[in-house]
Design a protein around this motif. Structure first.
Motif, PDB file in Angstrom:
ATOM      1  N   VAL A 541       5.304 -13.176 -12.937  1.00 47.76           N
ATOM      2  CA  VAL A 541       6.235 -14.062 -12.129  1.00 47.76           C
ATOM      3  C   VAL A 541       6.993 -13.001 -11.316  1.00 47.76           C
ATOM      4  N   ASN A 542       7.758 -12.014 -11.772  1.00 49.66           N
ATOM      5  CA  ASN A 542       8.719 -10.799 -11.153  1.00 49.66           C
ATOM      6  C   ASN A 542       7.679 -10.203 -10.100  1.00 49.66           C
ATOM      7  N   CYS A 543       6.364  -9.923 -10.385  1.00 46.82           N
ATOM      8  CA  CYS A 543       5.422  -9.154  -9.549  1.00 46.82           C
ATOM      9  C   CYS A 543       5.450 -10.071  -8.264  1.00 46.82           C
ATOM     10  N   ARG A 544       5.131 -11.489  -8.440  1.00 47.64           N
ATOM     11  CA  ARG A 544       5.155 -12.116  -6.954  1.00 47.64           C
ATOM     12  C   ARG A 544       6.571 -12.187  -6.381  1.00 47.64           C
ATOM     13  N   LYS A 545       7.644 -12.196  -6.992  1.00 47.46           N
ATOM     14  CA  LYS A 545       8.780 -12.129  -6.450  1.00 47.46           C
ATOM     15  C   LYS A 545       9.058 -11.026  -5.794  1.00 47.46           C
ATOM     16  N   MET A 546       8.713  -9.916  -6.255  1.00 50.37           N
ATOM     17  CA  MET A 546       8.514  -8.476  -5.371  1.00 50.37           C
ATOM     18  C   MET A 546       7.867  -8.391  -4.254  1.00 50.37           C
ATOM     19  N   GLU A 547       6.480  -9.140  -4.394  1.00 56.61           N
ATOM     20  CA  GLU A 547       5.710  -8.938  -3.332  1.00 56.61           C
ATOM     21  C   GLU A 547       6.028  -9.820  -2.147  1.00 56.61           C
ATOM     22  N   GLU A 548       6.663 -11.145  -2.584  1.00 56.06           N
ATOM     23  CA  GLU A 548       6.851 -12.222  -1.600  1.00 56.06           C
ATOM     24  C   GLU A 548       8.349 -11.954  -0.995  1.00 56.06           C
ATOM     25  N   GLN A 549       9.537 -11.538  -1.780  1.00 58.88           N
ATOM     26  CA  GLN A 549      10.800 -11.295  -1.256  1.00 58.88           C
ATOM     27  C   GLN A 549      11.316  -9.868  -0.771  1.00 58.88           C
ATOM     28  N   VAL A 550      10.731  -8.816  -1.538  1.00 54.90           N
ATOM     29  CA  VAL A 550      11.267  -7.523  -1.225  1.00 54.90           C
ATOM     30  C   VAL A 550       9.954  -6.951  -0.056  1.00 54.90           C
ATOM     31  N   TRP A 551       8.776  -7.127  -0.825  1.00 54.51           N
ATOM     32  CA  TRP A 551       7.587  -6.314   0.245  1.00 54.51           C
ATOM     33  C   TRP A 551       7.641  -6.876   1.529  1.00 54.51           C
ATOM     34  N   THR A 552       8.126  -7.888   1.698  1.00 55.35           N
ATOM     35  CA  THR A 552       7.925  -8.650   3.143  1.00 55.35           C
ATOM     36  C   THR A 552       9.169  -8.223   3.895  1.00 55.35           C
ATOM     37  N   GLU A 553      10.266  -7.638   3.403  1.00 59.19           N
ATOM     38  CA  GLU A 553      11.345  -7.244   4.152  1.00 59.19           C
ATOM     39  C   GLU A 553      10.978  -6.258   5.277  1.00 59.19           C
ATOM     40  N   ASP A 554      11.512  -6.447   6.300  1.00 55.64           N
ATOM     41  CA  ASP A 554      10.991  -5.536   7.588  1.00 55.64           C
ATOM     42  C   ASP A 554      10.855  -3.922   7.210  1.00 55.64           C
ATOM     43  N   ASN A 555      11.813  -3.341   6.795  1.00 58.38           N
ATOM     44  CA  ASN A 555      11.782  -1.778   6.558  1.00 58.38           C
ATOM     45  C   ASN A 555      11.100  -1.382   5.402  1.00 58.38           C
ATOM     46  N   VAL A 556      11.023  -2.446   4.281  1.00 61.73           N
ATOM     47  CA  VAL A 556      10.074  -2.119   3.368  1.00 61.73           C
ATOM     48  C   VAL A 556       8.769  -2.259   3.800  1.00 61.73           C
ATOM     49  N   ASN A 557       8.532  -3.280   4.402  1.00 62.64           N
ATOM     50  CA  ASN A 557       6.940  -3.561   4.744  1.00 62.64           C
ATOM     51  C   ASN A 557       6.261  -2.551   5.647  1.00 62.64           C
ATOM     52  N   GLU A 558       7.160  -1.948   6.509  1.00 62.40           N
ATOM     53  CA  GLU A 558       6.967  -1.004   7.424  1.00 62.40           C
ATOM     54  C   GLU A 558       6.382   0.305   6.739  1.00 62.40           C
ATOM     55  N   ILE A 559       7.188   0.672   5.839  1.00 61.12           N
ATOM     56  CA  ILE A 559       7.156   1.942   5.142  1.00 61.12           C
ATOM     57  C   ILE A 559       5.733   1.712   4.083  1.00 61.12           C
ATOM     58  N   LEU A 560       5.641   0.634   3.452  1.00 66.59           N
ATOM     59  CA  LEU A 560       4.444   0.562   2.652  1.00 66.59           C
ATOM     60  C   LEU A 560       3.412   0.438   3.330  1.00 66.59           C
ATOM     61  N   VAL A 561       3.372  -0.275   4.752  1.00 66.61           N
ATOM     62  CA  VAL A 561       1.931  -0.452   5.483  1.00 66.61           C
ATOM     63  C   VAL A 561       1.755   0.934   6.158  1.00 66.61           C
ATOM     64  N   ASN A 562       2.793   1.773   6.608  1.00 64.41           N
ATOM     65  CA  ASN A 562       2.360   3.067   7.207  1.00 64.41           C
ATOM     66  C   ASN A 562       2.311   4.113   6.491  1.00 64.41           C
ATOM     67  N   ASP A 563       2.814   4.238   5.269  1.00 66.52           N
ATOM     68  CA  ASP A 563       3.088   5.382   4.818  1.00 66.52           C
ATOM     69  C   ASP A 563       2.504   5.710   3.428  1.00 66.52           C
ATOM     70  N   TYR A 564       2.042   4.527   2.842  1.00 70.58           N
ATOM     71  CA  TYR A 564       1.771   4.793   1.326  1.00 70.58           C
ATOM     72  C   TYR A 564       0.019   3.919   1.082  1.00 70.58           C
ATOM     73  N   VAL A 565      -0.429   4.528   0.152  1.00 70.84           N
ATOM     74  CA  VAL A 565      -1.738   3.845  -0.336  1.00 70.84           C
ATOM     75  C   VAL A 565      -1.290   3.166  -1.788  1.00 70.84           C
ATOM     76  N   ILE A 566      -1.519   1.890  -1.674  1.00 73.20           N
ATOM     77  CA  ILE A 566      -1.178   1.085  -2.875  1.00 73.20           C
ATOM     78  C   ILE A 566      -2.196   0.862  -3.911  1.00 73.20           C
ATOM     79  N   ILE A 567      -2.189   1.305  -4.909  1.00 74.30           N
ATOM     80  CA  ILE A 567      -3.339   1.121  -5.894  1.00 74.30           C
ATOM     81  C   ILE A 567      -2.597  -0.033  -6.641  1.00 74.30           C
ATOM     82  N   SER A 568      -3.163  -1.255  -7.129  1.00 75.45           N
ATOM     83  CA  SER A 568      -2.587  -2.325  -7.730  1.00 75.45           C
ATOM     84  C   SER A 568      -3.482  -2.506  -8.941  1.00 75.45           C
TER      85      SER A 568
END
Length: 654
Positions: A541-568
């Motif tokens: 549950v907390n994983c989904r909350k992070m992905e849908e509430q925190v990762w979607t925030e503009d500045n967080v989303n931008e740094i994740l999209v442009n600057d990181y490789v995410i290995i889930s």
């Protein structure tokens, strides 16, 4: 140690134990060796290396009435092989005040060396096995642990019976070790799990709801009157009422005890259980059955003989024990109403990234709410006059709970669907069924639908109207979740419906993301980007909350999209590994774990490298497996999470 002490110490151990699903710790590392005195005399040396801030306890405490733990060495196969010369020695240290047990105790910090002299009876004996049981505590919590020592008396190879790890398993086990470096550069961060207080409040709320059911509500005045009128002394009647409430609370807390036992055997077992497909399907069926029971189509009760036997014991025995059996009788006879609510508490806790202690807190909250009115009304009997009369409203409460149980049942079916990737309950389908259930509940509240135990509805009361309006508002809120728009992210429900990516629509992946560790590392090197290991779970549950509430925030989303490789890495993925990739992993406690699924592999990798098995858990690394910042767990604070990512990126560029 007396039986009373054993019981109380067990309860203390249960509630102070943190060997839970939320975090795996090992504050003591053992070294051991053999000192040869002669051909038949040896000294076995056990050295405990204790982490800073932690303590290991003496073999004996100053007082026989002490509740503090002790260290116990169990020498195996002694008879006919060797004899112990005197007691096992330990460092001589003064007593010190223990904040947890609130008494003067003997305990050791930094290191402790224990020694035992032995004389051989069997001169051909080549190996002595010793097991130590101990607890390690800091100033707020304790961890029960054990360790098996295998002493070689002649330097020959140690024989570990029943544990055979082949060469393939050894190599694949070694492959899980990433040799992560840079731990000393950053302060560790405690993983944020669900607040115990929050879990307790949720359990308390469930208990309050249970009080409003036909099985429990009428029992309040009957039971209170029994205690206050059957005792010659009013003080004794009040005391028995308070004791009755305490026993109700304890009964529900003790129901969680088996989960602590399972958790102590394997700290990841609750995750395994909660994501087990068969178990989730069983929960789904049980909740559907519970809901139809609440609708009034049939009654679910425990065998009548159980409650009759408990009631009979209560009448015969009397005293403290008699009051206990009265409390147990209430728990049994009210099962048809409390069972579904308890099932919801158990199921929702087990279906998330929770622990046995969180379950205990939830059960404790439930029991406390259930016990509270019996005590309060005994203290203030005049309050009984203010209680509403039993009637049709109790059945209305049951039916409303039936609709809620039906909605909750979908969560378990969804967990199974996500783990197995069946695709039968995509996000929009899930939300659509919730909308239908909500509409059905509204139609019931306004009298358009009736169930077997419903009488004629004379008029709509304020309670029905208010509840119907709230449900309509909730249904309206759900409707955008059926669309492929930016409003489809129902942030208030993050973690309950399937994730946004599990959709009937084709949604392009924004992030540079992969589920393969090797592929992700190679991709990060080719793109010259840092790595974010994302230890997650399909049913987290907390994983989904992070992905849908925190990762979607503009500045967080931008740094994740442009600057990181995410290995889930999904620790609850039950897809089997190819046969050639399956192996056995030998744990540090001497037990073997079969690595058969993708989830087994990633969960073990997380535990080995980060001594942690909670989700979500995020680790920032460079291409050489050096930490770029301290790992983080659940971080709902968006600015804090962004600053953490930004610091990691800056360290990578350096």
């Amino acid at each position: 140690m007396t039986a009373k002490k054993v019981f109380l110490f067990s309860l203390l151990s249960l509630f102070f134990s943190i060997n839970l699903f939320s975090q795996e710790l090992e504050p003591v590392k053992w070294d051991y060796k053999v000192e040869k005195v002669s051909d038949t005399e040896f000294i076995l040396v056990f050295k405990a290396n204790v982490d800073k801030g932690w303590y290991i306890y003496s073999q004996e405490q100053p007082s026989e009435e002490s509740f503090a733990p002790t260290t116990y060495f169990e020498f195996q196969d002694v008879e006919g092989n060797y004899q112990l010369e005197g007691k096992t020695s330990e460092p001589d240290v003064p007593t010190i005040y223990d904040k947890i047990f609130q008494e003067e105790v003997k305990k050791f910090k930094n290191e402790a060396v224990f020694k035992q002299r032995v004389t051989l009876i069997n001169k051909d004996l080549k190996q002595i096995d010793v097991k130590v049981d101990y607890q390690t505590c800091d100033d707020s919590k304790c961890i029960p642990s054990d360790f098996l020592f295998n002493f070689s008396l002649d330097g020959s190879e140690i024989v570990k019976e029943d544990i055979v790890i082949d060469e393939k398993s050894k190599q694949l086990s070694e492959g899980l070790n990433l040799n992560v470096a840079g731990w000393d550069n950053y302060e560790s961060q405690d993983v944020e799990g669900k607040s115990y207080f929050t879990i307790f409040l949720l359990g308390f709320l469930g208990g309050l709801i249970a009080l409003l059911t036909p099985c429990v509500f009428p029992m309040i005045p009957l039971t209170v009157s029994f205690f206050t009128k059957s005792s010659k002394d009013s003080k004794k009647g009040l005391f028995n009422s308070v004791l009755y409430g305490i026993f109700i609370f304890l009964i529900y807390v003790l129901l969680s005890l088996p989960f602590h036992i399972m958790d102590s055997l394997d700290s990841g077992i609750l995750n395994t259980i909660s994501t087990n497909v068969t178990l989730n399907i069983i929960f789904f069926v049980i909740f559907v059955v519970f809901s139809f029971s609440f609708f009034g189509y049939f009654e679910l009760t425990l065998p009548q003989s159980w409650s009759a036997a408990m009631d009979n014991r209560a009448n015969k025995i009397g005293g403290f024990v008699g009051v206990f059996f009265m409390a147990l009788t209430l728990a049994i006879v009210s099962f048809s109403c409390t069972g579904p609510i308890l099932g919801g508490l158990l199921g929702s806790t087990m279906a998330s990234d929770a622990s046995a202690m969180q379950l205990s807190m939830g059960m404790g909250g439930f029991g406390f709410a259930l016990a509270l009115p019996f005590t309060l009304f005994a203290m203030f009997p005049k309050w009984l006059n203010s209680l509403p009369k039993s009637g049709g409203w109790l059945n209305t409460v049951k039916v409303v709970l039936g609709f809620l149980e039906l909605a909750l049942a979908l969560k378990f079916l969804s967990n199974a669907d996500l783990v197995e990737h069946w695709g039968i309950l995509k996000r929009e389908v899930f939300i659509g069924i919730w909308i239908i259930i909500g509409i059905g509940l509204v139609l019931y509240l306004i009298g358009k639908i009736k169930f077997p135990h419903d009488g004629p509805l004379q008029k709509l009361g304020k309670g029905r109207i208010t509840t119907a309006i709230l449900i309509i508002a909730f249904v309206i809120y759900l409707i955008p979740g059926l669309t492929n728009t930016k409003w489809a992210n129902l942030k208030l429900l993050s973690g309950f419906p399937p994730p946004l990516t599990y959709s009937i629509y084709d949604k392009p992946e924004e992030f540079t993301i992969t589920k393969s560790l090797e592929e992700g590392i190679s991709l990060a090197k080719s793109l010259n980007k840092p790595i974010m290991l994302d230890f997650t779970g399909w049913a987290c549950v907390n994983c989904r909350k992070m992905e849908e509430q925190v990762w979607t925030e503009d500045n967080v989303n931008e740094i994740l999209v442009n600057d990181y490789v995410i290995i889930s890495l999904y620790v609850d993925d039950r897809k089997e590994l190819p046969k050639e990739e399956q192996f056995q992993y030998l744990r540090t406690n001497g037990t073997v774990k079969d690595i058969e699924t993708i989830g087994d592999k990633w969960g073990t990798l997380q535990t080995i490298n980060f001594r942690n098995n909670s989700q979500p858990y995020y680790v920032l690394l460079d291409h050489d497996m050096n930490l770029l910042n301290h790992p983080r767990g659940n971080t709902p604070n968006k600015k804090e999470y962004y600053d953490w990512l930004k610091t990691g990126l800056e360290n990578f560029k350096k």
